[in-house]
Design a protein around this motif. Structure first.
Motif, PDB file in Angstrom:
ATOM      1  N   PRO A 244       4.047  -3.303  -3.036  1.00  0.00           N
ATOM      2  CA  PRO A 244       4.741  -2.209  -1.979  1.00  0.00           C
ATOM      3  C   PRO A 244       4.001  -1.556  -1.114  1.00  0.00           C
ATOM      4  O   PRO A 244       2.841  -1.201  -1.296  1.00  0.00           O
ATOM      5  CB  PRO A 244       5.737  -1.491  -3.110  1.00  0.00           C
ATOM      6  CG  PRO A 244       5.020  -1.521  -4.276  1.00  0.00           C
ATOM      7  CD  PRO A 244       4.254  -2.886  -4.299  1.00  0.00           C
ATOM      8  N   VAL A 245       4.607  -1.328   0.232  1.00  0.00           N
ATOM      9  CA  VAL A 245       3.779  -0.542   1.089  1.00  0.00           C
ATOM     10  C   VAL A 245       4.437   0.721   1.490  1.00  0.00           C
ATOM     11  O   VAL A 245       5.547   0.900   1.300  1.00  0.00           O
ATOM     12  CB  VAL A 245       3.744  -1.545   2.410  1.00  0.00           C
ATOM     13  CG1 VAL A 245       3.294  -2.958   1.769  1.00  0.00           C
ATOM     14  CG2 VAL A 245       5.047  -1.691   2.851  1.00  0.00           C
ATOM     15  N   SER A 246       3.576   1.441   2.345  1.00  0.00           N
ATOM     16  CA  SER A 246       4.170   2.804   3.106  1.00  0.00           C
ATOM     17  C   SER A 246       3.382   3.098   4.211  1.00  0.00           C
ATOM     18  O   SER A 246       2.227   2.205   4.305  1.00  0.00           O
ATOM     19  CB  SER A 246       3.665   4.052   2.016  1.00  0.00           C
ATOM     20  OG  SER A 246       4.116   5.200   2.487  1.00  0.00           O
ATOM     21  N   GLY A 247       4.217   3.615   5.240  1.00  0.00           N
ATOM     22  CA  GLY A 247       3.486   3.675   6.456  1.00  0.00           C
ATOM     23  C   GLY A 247       4.240   3.351   7.635  1.00  0.00           C
ATOM     24  O   GLY A 247       4.002   3.790   8.440  1.00  0.00           O
TER      25      GLY A 247
ATOM     26  N   SER B 202       8.033  -5.967  -1.073  1.00  0.00           N
ATOM     27  CA  SER B 202       9.393  -5.298  -1.288  1.00  0.00           C
ATOM     28  C   SER B 202       9.232  -4.320  -2.157  1.00  0.00           C
ATOM     29  O   SER B 202       8.479  -4.113  -3.133  1.00  0.00           O
ATOM     30  CB  SER B 202      10.390  -6.405  -1.804  1.00  0.00           C
ATOM     31  OG  SER B 202      10.328  -7.645  -1.316  1.00  0.00           O
ATOM     32  N   THR B 203      10.290  -3.457  -1.905  1.00  0.00           N
ATOM     33  CA  THR B 203      10.212  -2.189  -3.079  1.00  0.00           C
ATOM     34  C   THR B 203      11.397  -2.765  -4.019  1.00  0.00           C
ATOM     35  O   THR B 203      12.608  -2.772  -3.544  1.00  0.00           O
ATOM     36  CB  THR B 203      10.832  -1.049  -2.364  1.00  0.00           C
ATOM     37  OG1 THR B 203       9.640  -0.506  -1.555  1.00  0.00           O
ATOM     38  CG2 THR B 203      11.205   0.331  -3.391  1.00  0.00           C
ATOM     39  N   ALA B 204      10.924  -2.805  -4.973  1.00  0.00           N
ATOM     40  CA  ALA B 204      11.685  -3.406  -6.296  1.00  0.00           C
ATOM     41  C   ALA B 204      11.342  -2.839  -7.770  1.00  0.00           C
ATOM     42  O   ALA B 204      10.720  -1.657  -7.479  1.00  0.00           O
ATOM     43  CB  ALA B 204      11.610  -4.920  -6.478  1.00  0.00           C
ATOM     44  N   ASP B 205      11.951  -3.090  -8.478  1.00  0.00           N
ATOM     45  CA  ASP B 205      11.917  -2.280  -9.857  1.00  0.00           C
ATOM     46  C   ASP B 205      10.679  -3.187 -10.721  1.00  0.00           C
ATOM     47  O   ASP B 205      10.526  -4.383 -10.673  1.00  0.00           O
ATOM     48  CB  ASP B 205      13.042  -2.337 -10.787  1.00  0.00           C
ATOM     49  CG  ASP B 205      13.648  -3.576 -11.316  1.00  0.00           C
ATOM     50  OD1 ASP B 205      13.108  -3.915 -12.564  1.00  0.00           O
ATOM     51  OD2 ASP B 205      14.420  -4.400 -10.591  1.00  0.00           O
TER      52      ASP B 205
ATOM     53  N   LYS C 139       4.984   2.774  -6.271  1.00  0.00           N
ATOM     54  CA  LYS C 139       5.982   2.726  -5.210  1.00  0.00           C
ATOM     55  C   LYS C 139       7.151   3.953  -5.609  1.00  0.00           C
ATOM     56  O   LYS C 139       7.370   4.655  -4.570  1.00  0.00           O
ATOM     57  CB  LYS C 139       6.385   1.875  -4.576  1.00  0.00           C
ATOM     58  CG  LYS C 139       7.214   1.580  -3.358  1.00  0.00           C
ATOM     59  CD  LYS C 139       6.583   2.159  -2.166  1.00  0.00           C
ATOM     60  CE  LYS C 139       7.580   2.315  -1.054  1.00  0.00           C
ATOM     61  NZ  LYS C 139       7.942   1.168  -0.318  1.00  0.00           N
ATOM     62  N   ILE C 140       7.429   3.967  -6.892  1.00  0.00           N
ATOM     63  CA  ILE C 140       8.616   4.792  -7.336  1.00  0.00           C
ATOM     64  C   ILE C 140       7.891   6.209  -6.957  1.00  0.00           C
ATOM     65  O   ILE C 140       8.632   6.970  -6.609  1.00  0.00           O
ATOM     66  CB  ILE C 140       8.864   4.454  -8.695  1.00  0.00           C
ATOM     67  CG1 ILE C 140       9.702   3.286  -8.853  1.00  0.00           C
ATOM     68  CG2 ILE C 140       9.699   5.831  -9.349  1.00  0.00           C
ATOM     69  CD1 ILE C 140      10.033   2.654 -10.322  1.00  0.00           C
TER      70      ILE C 140
ATOM     71  N   THR D 101      -0.573   1.518   3.706  1.00  0.00           N
ATOM     72  CA  THR D 101      -1.169   1.638   2.541  1.00  0.00           C
ATOM     73  C   THR D 101      -0.284   0.568   1.682  1.00  0.00           C
ATOM     74  O   THR D 101       0.891   0.448   1.700  1.00  0.00           O
ATOM     75  CB  THR D 101      -0.679   3.050   2.157  1.00  0.00           C
ATOM     76  OG1 THR D 101      -1.464   3.885   2.933  1.00  0.00           O
ATOM     77  CG2 THR D 101      -1.021   3.296   0.755  1.00  0.00           C
ATOM     78  N   VAL D 102      -0.939  -0.106   0.891  1.00  0.00           N
ATOM     79  CA  VAL D 102      -0.699  -0.931   0.102  1.00  0.00           C
ATOM     80  C   VAL D 102      -1.051  -0.635  -1.527  1.00  0.00           C
ATOM     81  O   VAL D 102      -2.291  -0.301  -1.713  1.00  0.00           O
ATOM     82  CB  VAL D 102      -1.156  -2.374   0.324  1.00  0.00           C
ATOM     83  CG1 VAL D 102      -0.626  -3.503  -0.825  1.00  0.00           C
ATOM     84  CG2 VAL D 102      -0.642  -2.985   1.706  1.00  0.00           C
ATOM     85  N   MET D 103      -0.020  -0.538  -2.452  1.00  0.00           N
ATOM     86  CA  MET D 103      -0.039  -0.400  -3.590  1.00  0.00           C
ATOM     87  C   MET D 103       0.069  -1.364  -4.765  1.00  0.00           C
ATOM     88  O   MET D 103       1.069  -1.857  -4.582  1.00  0.00           O
ATOM     89  CB  MET D 103       0.665   0.885  -4.174  1.00  0.00           C
ATOM     90  CG  MET D 103       2.088   1.080  -3.659  1.00  0.00           C
ATOM     91  SD  MET D 103       3.080   2.637  -3.302  1.00  0.00           S
ATOM     92  CE  MET D 103       2.499   2.748  -1.777  1.00  0.00           C
TER      93      MET D 103
END
Length: 303
Positions: free
Chosen positions: A125-128, A99-102, A176-177, A139-141
């Motif tokens: 969190p991921v992107s793509g 998830s995208t969280a804080d 992710k931020i 992409t996984v950070m």
């Protein structure tokens, strides 16, 4: 395909979650799933996923539990509610939160879970987008303890074209931020570049080809810009409300560090304006429609 012994639980079967679950099933994993809206499970159960009644039921039969839900509040609900993962008794050894969280909420949740159950936490969190998630190329950070990361790295490497441990718990969410700052403002820049190209009368469709290899080149130019130029927004691959949420998080994070980042603030405002027109469930790339709306309003007012 031969089945593996890895038992994976997956909580949150939205657009990204569906793509990830389908990929895990393709790899032969046994995947148990739960979603707040149970009808979403019909996107993965016919392909071999096993539907469960609660997050706790998922956790009780999983070695690793993965989450991909809307926000920090949803993460906390899935983990700490009466029927949450932490209530499973002998549950997973590690949580992987896509998830995208804080960052601070993630650190607190990870510490609380460790104290309650001994389980580790990887914020990842991921992107793509769904397409890359479906093919295992996202992409996984990541953030987390190195030992916990080592335990889940083999399966994460099958899901990611690019996997990086950025530091301790919370580091993935911080990264992710930064990613969303680039992506969110980049969407606005792509929309404005498209409107400028079309208004100038050049062949707007040729712009990515023309600029390939130069300083202006990027995946946004090569993948997102053509989608905008073709107005190919159905079905949505991401939602405007979600990108607005992420941009607001970027703004809050930067202000918390004492920064005043004006380009980011303009990106937030542009998505606020777009969502306010009733487009919260539209594709994030359809922000170009806001500029078309603005142009139509100017024409109507004679300005």
């Amino acid at each position: 395909m031969e089945k593996t012994s890895q038992r994976i639980g997956f909580i949150g079967v939205g657009l990204m979650g569906e793509a990830m679950v389908r990929h895990l099933l393709d790899l032969g994993h046994e995947v148990r799933v739960w979603n707040l809206e149970p009808e979403r499970l019909e996107t993965v159960v016919p392909h071999g996923a096993i539907a469960m009644e609660t997050p706790a039921a998922v956790a009780a039969q999983s070695d690793i539990v993965m989450l991909c839900v809307l926000n920090m509040a949803a993460v906390e609900r899935c983990i700490f509610a009466e029927d949450g993962v932490a209530a499973a008794g002998k549950g997973p050894s590690v949580i992987v939160d896509f998830s995208t969280a804080d960052p601070e909420g993630t650190r607190q949740a990870a510490a609380r879970l460790r104290e309650m159950t001994g389980a580790g936490w990887i914020d990842a969190p991921v992107s793509g987008g769904p397409q890359l998630a479906r093919t295992g190329k996202m992409t996984v950070m990541a953030g987390g303890d190195e030992a916990d990361f080592a335990g889940v790295k083999p399966v994460l490497e099958t899901m990611a074209g690019n996997l990086t441990l950025m530091g301790p718990v919370g580091a993935g969410q911080t990264t992710k931020i930064l990613n969303q700052a680039i992506v969110g403002t980049g969407y606005v820049v792509m929309a404005e570049a498209l409107m400028l190209a079309e208004a100038a009368g050049i062949d707007a469709a040729r712009l990515p080809q023309c600029l390939a290899g130069g300083h202006a080149d990027s995946s946004l130019l090569q993948r997102l810009y053509p989608q905008m130029q073709q107005r190919a927004f159905e079905p949505p691959s991401s939602y405007a409300r979600q990108l607005l949420k992420d941009l607001k998080a970027v703004s809050e994070f930067s202000r918390g560090l004492g920064l005043d980042l004006k380009v980011i603030e303009q990106g937030v405002q542009r998505y606020k304006d777009y969502v306010a027109l009733g487009h919260e469930m539209s594709d994030s790339a359809a922000i170009v429609k806001l500029y078309e709306h603005d142009a139509a309003e100017r024409d109507r007012s004679g300005r």
